[in-house]
Scaffold this motif. Structure first.
Motif, PDB file in Angstrom:
ATOM      1  N   GLY A   1       0.828  -1.210   0.000  1.00  0.00           N
ATOM      2  CA  GLY A   1       0.000   0.000   0.000  1.00  0.00           C
ATOM      3  C   GLY A   1       0.856   1.251   0.000  1.00  0.00           C
ATOM      4  N   ILE A   2       1.877   1.247   0.850  1.00  0.00           N
ATOM      5  CA  ILE A   2       2.701   2.453   0.982  1.00  0.00           C
ATOM      6  C   ILE A   2       3.538   2.679  -0.266  1.00  0.00           C
ATOM      7  N   SER A   3       4.003   1.589  -0.870  1.00  0.00           N
ATOM      8  CA  SER A   3       4.834   1.770  -2.061  1.00  0.00           C
ATOM      9  C   SER A   3       4.018   2.276  -3.248  1.00  0.00           C
ATOM     10  N   THR A   4       2.695   2.027  -3.221  1.00  0.00           N
ATOM     11  CA  THR A   4       1.877   2.529  -4.331  1.00  0.00           C
ATOM     12  C   THR A   4       1.247   3.875  -4.021  1.00  0.00           C
ATOM     13  N   LEU A   5       1.632   4.462  -2.860  1.00  0.00           N
ATOM     14  CA  LEU A   5       1.044   5.756  -2.469  1.00  0.00           C
ATOM     15  C   LEU A   5       1.262   6.804  -3.551  1.00  0.00           C
ATOM     16  N   ARG A   6       2.394   6.720  -4.226  1.00  0.00           N
ATOM     17  CA  ARG A   6       2.731   7.765  -5.185  1.00  0.00           C
ATOM     18  C   ARG A   6       1.722   7.849  -6.318  1.00  0.00           C
ATOM     19  N   GLN A   7       1.118   6.706  -6.654  1.00  0.00           N
ATOM     20  CA  GLN A   7       0.115   6.735  -7.725  1.00  0.00           C
ATOM     21  C   GLN A   7      -1.152   7.463  -7.279  1.00  0.00           C
TER      22      GLN A   7
ATOM     23  N   THR B   1     -10.775   1.859  -4.854  1.00  0.00           N
ATOM     24  CA  THR B   1      -9.957   1.656  -6.048  1.00  0.00           C
ATOM     25  C   THR B   1      -9.074   0.415  -5.898  1.00  0.00           C
ATOM     26  N   ARG B   2      -8.783   0.053  -4.653  1.00  0.00           N
ATOM     27  CA  ARG B   2      -7.931  -1.119  -4.456  1.00  0.00           C
ATOM     28  C   ARG B   2      -8.745  -2.348  -4.067  1.00  0.00           C
ATOM     29  N   ALA B   3     -10.075  -2.265  -4.266  1.00  0.00           N
ATOM     30  CA  ALA B   3     -10.947  -3.348  -3.811  1.00  0.00           C
ATOM     31  C   ALA B   3     -10.520  -4.695  -4.397  1.00  0.00           C
TER      32      ALA B   3
END
Lengths: 388, 441
Positions: free
Chosen positions: B59-65, B336-338
């Protein structure tokens, strides 16, 4: 208006999101309602029509320095002066010297100069007839649970009584209340007593008054009259300084702190946050509906209508949340005032605050709606429908 | 039945949440540190903890998106924390300025039932009696360290105000012993005033507030012209005052031989009780003795409370607004991440790690927001000078103080907002039926 059901359907598309956004708008405008009242009461201090007509004359040395009683008649003779009255600080406190109450000893005609203070005629008569009588502000009565007719023991933090102690006893004969709640919160918090009784009973005052209040017959002559009053005691050992009540109130408020600045910056922070939150929600909502908007365009809605639909949606969202928020502030304000037992006074929300709030709602609605709306307007039907 | 169950569960969570937040607000930092340590241990050592860590990592690594929507949480919380810390730092600065002014081993003697110095008067006879009271320290020359002082509210033009706009300054007439009673008052520019001349020294705060208070300039106090001969600094409420010779002030303001107050240094704080008792027992006197610490604490009490209450009310309303904003953003994130979350659960991840992961993500955003908000408040407001009327008479200049304790409580608020904002979306992510989530867009 014929598309109202469309806008409504858009808002209800995701109820959770709309509700949450609405609630954060409500919170922001609740804050706005509470703070704007405070800001305005600072702005409006002494600024009533009557405040401009009244001049205050105090000692030039210091506001705690008294002036001689003999000035009363001489001020009365200045051309343009309609009537003159005077008052003294009493420095009253209830139960504990730190529990201070605004209390003044005033001349018999003092209330004539303040038509914005309303007193029941019978009670006013009783006041005139009772030497030890006092008129008490409505909020004070409520705060301490006093009743008309009871004895009121007060301490003075400045003046001893004739017996040498600082304990004074008065009789409550009536209630003061402000005719105009907006600017008059102050009047509900004070106590008025007879200057004569005050002067007779305390060995220190010896016929001096704290300040004079003068009503001028013509507002445009106020400056000239003020100069004429100060000229009476120029180069004496009791020089005076006269200014309109509005000016002196504004002066006083300015010294309290830069309240306007602080309140303003809080509001700025709140609205910045709000614009961001709502803007983000709107952008999300439009992104989600890309294909629906494309369908609308396909069946013949012109670009402009699509733009208006999205804009209307965001303005509507803000209006609903904002009106609820400001209304809530109107309900909560008195509760906060009552809860703080008079320490904080949140004035009721006036028409000008409402107007400003409505203007802000529409403006913020347009700002946050603009980007998503333009995006929706420029939508290319083919791309949108194919999900690109 | 199902609905009732759902309602009951929601209610239970809400009650738990409120209780948890109350505990959170009161918990000192070691408790929180222990909490964080326990969390870290759980994530490092147990299986579900490791799962949570890896999900959170994704989750944290995709925060940038999701930079746009995540920054909403950060900025919203930063706003809350900045406003809250700024308001509280104002109350704190005010309180500290007055608290520093007093001490436990010095006393102020006023006429009975006077709330402040300006409202009191002491005649010469009383002053002489007070000076001889037991417990007062002695100067090297053997005289008691007691300073009778005249205090008046004098009018001076405000800096940057309209030509006719006057503010009120506390003018203190003192004798030579005032400097011994208050050793913290130091001349930083020019010299002390000379006895018998119309000369004043001004506090650095007063100099900032009023026009024309520069060394060598003439000012008008009362009906006389005075020369400013020095500037002093004390780091407390005295900084807002103007000092001059007591005799000259008394003459100008027609006070005769009477003074407003006597300030005295005691040999030790323990001497206060006997000193007070001696004054109270003396039939010639009708005075109140207070330690200066108490006196100034009382003076600041109301104002500090008012500012603090306003700060907390404003902060709470803003915090509620920010919670909804965070909820909104996190719900959207979860939506969005469902599919991703449903996939994780389909391949065997349990509900708890998912909840923890979403919570961690929000708390991280909240932490960043809290730090930014605190930093903003510190940069803009630490040392910001404001002034207000104090003690009913004079301007008091004080600085906003953004202390570590305030920053810490701001951070606590931020984390609490993050917690509430993340909890419900996290629960939703964990309880949504896997099949439904997989079909979601």
């Amino acid at each position: 208006m014929k598309y109202f059901h469309l806008i409504w359907a858009e808002l209800m598309r995701r109820k959770t999101r709309t509700t949450l956004t609405l609630l954060s708008i409500v919170a922001a405008f609740l804050l706005f309602g509470l703070l704007d009242g405070v800001r305005e009461s600072f702005d409006q201090a002494g600024n009533s029509a009557n405040g401009v007509k009244r001049l205050q004359t105090g000692s030039r040395l210091s506001f705690i320095q008294p002036l001689p009683m003999s000035l009363n008649d001489r001020i009365g003779q200045v051309p343009g002066v309609k009537q003159v009255s005077y008052a003294n600080w009493f420095g009253g406190a209830y139960q504990d010297p730190h529990n201070q109450i605004f209390s003044f000893a005033v001349a018999p005609n003092y209330l004539d100069l303040y038509p914005e203070i309303s007193v029941d005629p019978a009670q006013r008569k009783a006041f005139a007839a009772t030497r030890t009588g006092v008129l008490v502000g409505a909020q004070l009565m409520q705060r301490f649970g006093w009743k008309v007719g009871q004895k009121l023991p007060l301490q003075s933090t400045i003046f001893p009584n004739s017996d040498g102690t600082k304990n004074w006893s008065f009789d409550i004969v009536g209630v003061l209340s402000a005719a105009d709640k907006k600017t008059g919160g102050w009047y509900d918090q004070m106590i008025l007593m007879h200057w004569k009784y005050f002067d007779d009973s305390n060995p220190y005052n010896r016929g001096q008054v704290g300040w004079y209040v003068t009503e001028v017959s013509d507002v445009n002559q106020a400056d000239r009259v003020a100069k004429a009053i100060d000229a009476i005691s120029a180069n004496s050992d009791h020089e005076s300084k006269t200014q309109t009540e509005a000016a002196s109130a504004a002066n006083w408020m300015k010294q309290m702190a830069d309240i306007g600045l602080i309140v303003g910056s809080i509001m700025g922070a709140v609205f910045f946050t709000l614009v961001l939150l709502t803007g983000n929600t709107m952008a999300q909502a439009v992104r989600e509906r890309t294909s629906e908007l494309a369908v609308l365009k396909t069946i013949g809605f012109p670009d402009r209508s699509v733009l208006m639909l999205v804009l209307a949606e965001s303005v509507l969202l803000l209006l609903i949340g904002g009106v609820v928020g400001v209304a809530l502030a109107g309900v909560l304000g008195p509760i906060v005032s009552a809860g703080s037992r008079g320490a904080i006074n949140v004035p009721p929300i006036g028409a000008s605050s409402w107007l400003l709030a409505l203007g802000l709602m529409v403006a913020i609605g347009l700002v946050v709606g603009a980007l998503p709306a333009i995006r929706a307007m420029r939508l290319n039907i083919v791309d949108a429908l194919s999900g690109r | 039945m199902n609905k009732l169950l759902k309602l009951g569960r929601g209610l239970l969570i809400a009650i738990g949440l409120i209780a948890g937040l109350a505990l959170w607000a009161m918990a000192p930092w070691p408790v929180l540190l222990a909490l964080a340590a326990a969390m870290a241990l759980w994530m490092a050592l147990t299986r579900s903890g490791q799962q949570a860590a890896s999900v959170a990592g994704v989750g944290i690594s995709t925060l940038r998106q999701r930079l746009g929507s995540s920054s909403v949480v950060v900025i919203g919380i930063a706003g809350v924390v900045a406003v809250l810390v700024a308001m509280l730092s104002m109350a704190e600065g005010y309180r500290q300025t007055l608290a520093r002014t007093g001490s436990d081993d010095s006393v102020i003697v006023l006429r009975g039932a006077s709330a402040a110095e300006v409202m009191s008067t002491l005649d010469l006879a009383s002053i002489n009696v007070i000076e001889q009271a037991p417990g007062i320290a002695r100067a090297p020359d053997g005289r008691p360290l007691a300073s009778p002082e005249t205090v008046v509210a004098a009018n001076l033009p405000i800096k940057g105000g309209a030509p006719d706009q006057d503010g009120s300054v506390q003018l203190r007439g003192v004798g030579d012993r005032a400097w011994l009673v208050r050793p913290q008052v130091k001349i930083v520019q020019g010299r002390k005033f000379e006895t018998g001349k119309r000369e004043v020294v001004v506090g650095s705060g007063a100099q900032r507030q009023f026009a024309g208070l520069d060394v060598g300039k003439q000012i008008r106090l009362g009906s006389e012209q005075w020369t400013v001969v020095g500037v002093f600094k004390s780091g407390d409420a005295m900084d807002s005052e103007v000092w001059s010779d007591a005799e000259m002030v008394a003459a100008t303001y027609r006070r005769g031989a009477s003074r407003n107050a006597v300030v005295a240094k005691l040999t030790s704080a323990k001497q206060f009780k006997p000193f007070k008792a001696a004054l109270a027992g003396d039939p010639r006197l009708q005075v109140d003795a207070t330690t200066t610490a108490d006196y100034f604490a009382k003076q600041s009490e109301t104002m500090t409370t008012v500012i603090r209450v306003i700060g907390i009310v404003v902060g709470s309303i803003m915090a509620i607004g920010a919670v909804f904003g965070a909820l909104n953003t996190m719900f959207a994130t979860v939506a969005t991440r469902a599919r991703e979350i449903a996939t994780l659960r389909a391949i065997g991840f349990r509900g708890l790690p998912v909840v923890v992961a979403v919570m961690l993500e929000t708390m991280l955003l909240a932490l960043v927001g809290g730090l930014i908000g605190g930093l903003l408040a510190w940069v803009i407001f630490n040392g910001y000078t404001a002034s207000t009327i104090a003690g009913g008479v004079g301007q008091l200049t004080f600085d906003f103080r953004v202390t570590g304790a305030l920053l810490w409580s701001g951070l606590k608020w931020a984390l609490a907002i993050g917690f509430v904002g993340g909890l419900f979306p996290a629960l939703r992510a964990a309880t949504l039926p896997v099949t439904a989530a997989l079909r979601a867009l």
